[in-house]
Structures are given as structure tokens and as C-alpha cells.
Design an enzyme around this catalytic site. Structure first.
Site, PDB file in Angstrom:
ATOM      1  N   LEU A  33       0.816  -1.217   0.000  1.00 32.14           N
ATOM      2  CA  LEU A  33       0.000   0.000   0.000  1.00 32.14           C
ATOM      3  C   LEU A  33       0.851   1.269   0.000  1.00 32.14           C
ATOM      4  O   LEU A  33       1.962   1.294   0.520  1.00 32.14           O
ATOM      5  CB  LEU A  33      -0.936  -0.001   1.215  1.00 32.14           C
ATOM      6  CG  LEU A  33      -1.891  -1.186   1.317  1.00 32.14           C
ATOM      7  CD1 LEU A  33      -2.819  -1.023   2.520  1.00 32.14           C
ATOM      8  CD2 LEU A  33      -2.729  -1.356   0.043  1.00 32.14           C
ATOM      9  N   HIS A  37      -3.568   4.248  -2.394  1.00 27.47           N
ATOM     10  CA  HIS A  37      -4.554   3.366  -1.749  1.00 27.47           C
ATOM     11  C   HIS A  37      -5.190   4.073  -0.545  1.00 27.47           C
ATOM     12  O   HIS A  37      -6.404   3.993  -0.332  1.00 27.47           O
ATOM     13  CB  HIS A  37      -3.881   2.086  -1.232  1.00 27.47           C
ATOM     14  CG  HIS A  37      -3.259   1.232  -2.289  1.00 27.47           C
ATOM     15  ND1 HIS A  37      -1.901   1.032  -2.396  1.00 27.47           N
ATOM     16  CD2 HIS A  37      -3.811   0.509  -3.296  1.00 27.47           C
ATOM     17  CE1 HIS A  37      -1.648   0.218  -3.396  1.00 27.47           C
ATOM     18  NE2 HIS A  37      -2.783  -0.118  -3.971  1.00 27.47           N
ATOM     19  N   GLN A  61      -5.199 -12.612 -12.431  1.00 26.02           N
ATOM     20  CA  GLN A  61      -5.111 -11.437 -13.296  1.00 26.02           C
ATOM     21  C   GLN A  61      -3.705 -11.176 -13.809  1.00 26.02           C
ATOM     22  O   GLN A  61      -3.458 -10.173 -14.466  1.00 26.02           O
ATOM     23  CB  GLN A  61      -5.686 -10.209 -12.596  1.00 26.02           C
ATOM     24  CG  GLN A  61      -4.837  -9.648 -11.480  1.00 26.02           C
ATOM     25  CD  GLN A  61      -5.562  -8.520 -10.768  1.00 26.02           C
ATOM     26  OE1 GLN A  61      -6.538  -8.735 -10.077  1.00 26.02           O
ATOM     27  NE2 GLN A  61      -5.088  -7.294 -10.933  1.00 26.02           N
ATOM     28  N   LYS A 151      -6.118   5.979 -11.646  1.00 32.16           N
ATOM     29  CA  LYS A 151      -4.821   5.482 -12.128  1.00 32.16           C
ATOM     30  C   LYS A 151      -5.027   4.283 -13.068  1.00 32.16           C
ATOM     31  O   LYS A 151      -4.326   4.123 -14.052  1.00 32.16           O
ATOM     32  CB  LYS A 151      -3.987   5.091 -10.897  1.00 32.16           C
ATOM     33  CG  LYS A 151      -2.988   4.017 -11.069  1.00 32.16           C
ATOM     34  CD  LYS A 151      -1.666   4.595 -11.431  1.00 32.16           C
ATOM     35  CE  LYS A 151      -0.546   3.615 -11.610  1.00 32.16           C
ATOM     36  NZ  LYS A 151      -0.799   2.226 -11.523  1.00 32.16           N
ATOM     37  N   GLN A 155      -9.380  -0.286 -16.125  1.00 31.46           N
ATOM     38  CA  GLN A 155      -9.916  -1.216 -15.126  1.00 31.46           C
ATOM     39  C   GLN A 155     -11.217  -0.678 -14.527  1.00 31.46           C
ATOM     40  O   GLN A 155     -12.168  -1.430 -14.299  1.00 31.46           O
ATOM     41  CB  GLN A 155      -8.870  -1.431 -14.025  1.00 31.46           C
ATOM     42  CG  GLN A 155      -9.357  -2.254 -12.862  1.00 31.46           C
ATOM     43  CD  GLN A 155      -8.239  -2.626 -11.914  1.00 31.46           C
ATOM     44  OE1 GLN A 155      -7.475  -3.535 -12.187  1.00 31.46           O
ATOM     45  NE2 GLN A 155      -8.112  -1.918 -10.808  1.00 31.46           N
ATOM     46  N   SER A 187       2.401   3.698  -7.351  1.00 35.97           N
ATOM     47  CA  SER A 187       2.048   2.341  -7.754  1.00 35.97           C
ATOM     48  C   SER A 187       2.859   1.361  -6.911  1.00 35.97           C
ATOM     49  O   SER A 187       4.018   1.643  -6.577  1.00 35.97           O
ATOM     50  CB  SER A 187       2.385   2.141  -9.235  1.00 35.97           C
ATOM     51  OG  SER A 187       2.415   0.762  -9.541  1.00 35.97           O
ATOM     52  N   SER A 188       2.251   0.229  -6.591  1.00 32.27           N
ATOM     53  CA  SER A 188       2.989  -0.785  -5.831  1.00 32.27           C
ATOM     54  C   SER A 188       4.226  -1.227  -6.603  1.00 32.27           C
ATOM     55  O   SER A 188       5.265  -1.520  -6.012  1.00 32.27           O
ATOM     56  CB  SER A 188       2.088  -1.991  -5.569  1.00 32.27           C
ATOM     57  OG  SER A 188       0.918  -1.576  -4.899  1.00 32.27           O
TER      58      SER A 188
HETATM   59  P1  AMP Z   1      -3.840  -2.219  -6.715  1.00 30.38           P
HETATM   60  O1  AMP Z   1      -3.407  -2.560  -5.332  1.00 30.38           O
HETATM   61  O2  AMP Z   1      -2.741  -1.724  -7.586  1.00 30.38           O
HETATM   62  O3  AMP Z   1      -4.670  -3.302  -7.340  1.00 30.38           O
HETATM   63  O4  AMP Z   1      -4.811  -0.965  -6.568  1.00 30.38           O
HETATM   64  C1  AMP Z   1      -5.933  -0.998  -5.728  1.00 30.38           C
HETATM   65  C2  AMP Z   1      -6.762   0.241  -5.975  1.00 30.38           C
HETATM   66  O5  AMP Z   1      -5.982   1.397  -5.707  1.00 30.38           O
HETATM   67  C3  AMP Z   1      -7.214   0.365  -7.441  1.00 30.38           C
HETATM   68  O6  AMP Z   1      -8.539   0.861  -7.483  1.00 30.38           O
HETATM   69  C4  AMP Z   1      -6.234   1.357  -8.005  1.00 30.38           C
HETATM   70  O7  AMP Z   1      -6.736   2.079  -9.106  1.00 30.38           O
HETATM   71  C5  AMP Z   1      -6.020   2.272  -6.809  1.00 30.38           C
HETATM   72  N1  AMP Z   1      -4.746   3.002  -6.959  1.00 30.38           N
HETATM   73  C6  AMP Z   1      -3.539   2.473  -7.255  1.00 30.38           C
HETATM   74  N2  AMP Z   1      -2.624   3.466  -7.377  1.00 30.38           N
HETATM   75  C7  AMP Z   1      -3.266   4.619  -7.152  1.00 30.38           C
HETATM   76  C8  AMP Z   1      -2.880   5.994  -7.151  1.00 30.38           C
HETATM   77  N3  AMP Z   1      -1.630   6.372  -7.403  1.00 30.38           N
HETATM   78  N4  AMP Z   1      -3.823   6.932  -6.889  1.00 30.38           N
HETATM   79  C9  AMP Z   1      -5.114   6.572  -6.639  1.00 30.38           C
HETATM   80  N5  AMP Z   1      -5.544   5.295  -6.620  1.00 30.38           N
HETATM   81  C10 AMP Z   1      -4.641   4.331  -6.889  1.00 30.38           C
END
Ligand code: AMP
Length: 282
Positions: A33, A37, A61, A151, A155, A187-188
Site C-alpha cells: 500500500l 490506496h 489477473q 490510475k 480497469q 504504484s505498488s
Molecule cells: P492495486 O493494489 O494496484 O490493485 O490498486 C488498488 C486500488 O488502488 C485500485 O482501485 C487502483 O486504481 C487504486 N490506486 C492504485 N494506485 C493509485 C494511485 N496512485 N492513486 C489513486 N488510486 C490508486
């Protein structure tokens, strides 16, 4: 915050909450996170009584097994961040809990054209995997609202299509992209980049800004070509740079000067694949 690993346990808790008339907001994640997130958790906390975050690295996925293996896992830090953000419940299921019958691709979600382009084209099966896990999580948690990040623009559209069929009462809240000071979208996968690469990765954001600044009505090919050459010169292996209609994601090669558009990029820096997007004309 309470952590549940079993479906039966979280459902009991959520049923009790429902019986008391409390509303649930849901934030699905794959962990590792960051502030992006956490911005979704904060928004859900404002809107709803109970905030459920899920952390589940969904094997279905990942079209690239190496990407799955190398996906960052930072569960202790995640729990700390969620506690601090005031998350009510963390759902942390094992793969067998989500897919008790194994990793089967037996359901096809009818999301249509949207999964045939951009990430759908470059990551075959990816969006079916996303639909499968989000559908399963929504069935388990039955939230009133789900919080997603812009982002992952495509999706969001895919999940909207899936939800319209299976969860018509669900409210979908799209939250803005949270960025580093350099402009790099959080981003992770950024955790796999060195400090120098992170700086370099902000070129994706700069390229989106470049497109936004230089777009003019008419043919878009020259603009997209220049943007592509810029990124390639900076050491990226580009999957796509595209401009699309922001409502339906139809790819555009000309722009009428009025249509609401979004620019989207997916590019590799070394082995790490990064995506980002920006509204170009609103
Ligand atoms: P993930 O853990 O990458 O699957 O992301 C989980 C959620 O967090 C998804 O809805 C992503 O679009 C959102 N998310 C990821 N990165 C960001 C970011 N930089 N800003 C806002 N939301 C994000």
C-alpha cells in the site's frame, strides 16, 4: 481494525453491521500500500460507516508469471498504514478461500470491446481475472460503495461494466490519481524501481502533460509519434501511447476539438511495467 482471513467470519461481522443499519465502503487492493490506496480509504471513511479493505494478490489477473512472483508484499507495513488511516476491517484471504475450486477460468464476463484494446490487448486474460476477483469479493462483502483509482482508468471501466450486470445497486466512486512530487503515479510496482529509475519513470507523466499541452483538433498521429519517440529515447519499452474517448475508450486518430478525451500510456522500465493516464480535454 479487525483482520479477517475467513469468508464466514467477515460475513458474520458485516451482517451484524448491516442489521444495525451501517453502510459499508469497500476498497479492493493487492497490497504494498501507498498514499494512492490510502486516499481511497480516506474517501470511503468520509462516505460510509464501515470501511473494508481487501489485500489479495490475485493470481488470475497476472498474464506474466514473473510479474506475479515479483509483486511486492509488505503486509506489516500495510496493516500499519490501514490502522493509521482508520480502516475498520482488513480482509486478508488465502488463495484457497477465494478460489476453493482452484484457479479455473470457467466464467466469462461480458465486458465487450473494452477488454480487447490497450491493457486488454497487451495483457490477455487480465481483465477477465480482474472481473473474477472483484465479482467474488463483491459477493462476499456486499458493500454499498466501491472505491477505485483513476490510475487504472481502463480497469475502472471494465469493473463498471461488470458491476452494471451483476451489482446494479452498487455505487462506484472513482478517485483521482495520487502522484509523487515528480508527477510519477504512485504504484505498488514502483517499489521495484531504484531511486534513479523512479526519477526516470516520471517521464511518463511528463509525456502525458506534453500531449495535453500540444493536442489540437485534427489528426493525432504526429503528436502520438513524437510522444512515443520521446519515451523511447528516455529508455522505455512502450506497449502503447493512445488517445481515447473518455466515455467509451474508443481509440482516436483524429480529434474534433470537443470530444472529451483521455491519454493513456503503458511502458516498461527494465522489467517493470508502468501505466498512467490523464484527462486531456474535459
Ligand atoms: P492495486 O493494489 O494496484 O490493485 O490498486 C488498488 C486500488 O488502488 C485500485 O482501485 C487502483 O486504481 C487504486 N490506486 C492504485 N494506485 C493509485 C494511485 N496512485 N492513486 C489513486 N488510486 C490508486
Amino acid at each position: 481494525m479487525i483482520i479477517y482471513k475467513r469468508i464466514a467470519d467477515i460475513q458474520k461481522r458485516l451482517m451484524d453491521a448491516g442489521a444495525q443499519g451501517l453502510s459499508t465502503g469497500f476498497v479492493p487492493t493487492m497490497g504494498a500500500l501507498h498514499s494512492g490506496h490510502i486516499s481511497l480509504i480516506a474517501k470511503a471513511k468520509k462516505d460510509t460507516d464501515i470501511v473494508v479493505c481487501s489485500i489479495f494478490v490475485n493470481p488470475m489477473q497476472f498474464n506474466d508469471p514473473e510479474d506475479f512472483e515479483k509483486y511486492p508484499v509488505t503486509i506489516d507495513a500495510d496493516i500499519y498504514l490501514l490502522e493509521k488511516a482508520g480502516c475498520t476491517i482488513l480482509f486478508l484471504p488465502a488463495v484457497e478461500e477465494i478460489y476453493p475450486e482452484g484457479l479455473k477460468k470457467n466464467v466469462q464476463f461480458k465486458v465487450g470491446f473494452i477488454e480487447t484494446i490497450l491493457d486488454g490487448k497487451y495483457r490477455p486474460g487480465h481483465f477477465q481475472g480482474v472481473c473474477q476477483v472483484v465479482h467474488r469479493l463483491l459477493e462476499i462483502i456486499t458493500p454499498r460503495k466501491i472505491y477505485l483509482g483513476q490510475k487504472d482508468f481502463q480497469q475502472c471501466m471494465v469493473i463498471k461494466k461488470m458491476a452494471a450486470i451483476y451489482f446494479p445497486l452498487l455505487e462506484i466512486i472513482i478517485c483521482p490519481t495520487v502522484r509523487e512530487i515528480s508527477g510519477l503515479a504512485m504504484s505498488s510496482r514502483n517499489k521495484r524501481l531504484t531511486a534513479t529509475q523512479k526519477q526516470q519513470a516520471s517521464e511518463i507523466f511528463k509525456t502525458l502533460l506534453f500531449i495535453k499541452k500540444h493536442i489540437r483538433p485534427g489528426f493525432l498521429n504526429n503528436l502520438l509519434q513524437t510522444a512515443l519517440q520521446n519515451l523511447q529515447a528516455k529508455g522505455f519499452r512502450v506497449d502503447y501511447i493512445a488517445i481515447a474517448n473518455a466515455h467509451n475508450l474508443q481509440l482516436l486518430d483524429t480529434w474534433d476539438g470537443k470530444e472529451k478525451t483521455v491519454a493513456l500510456i503503458a511502458a516498461f522500465l527494465d522489467e517493470v511495467r508502468l501505466i498512467d493516464n490523464m484527462m486531456i480535454s474535459e
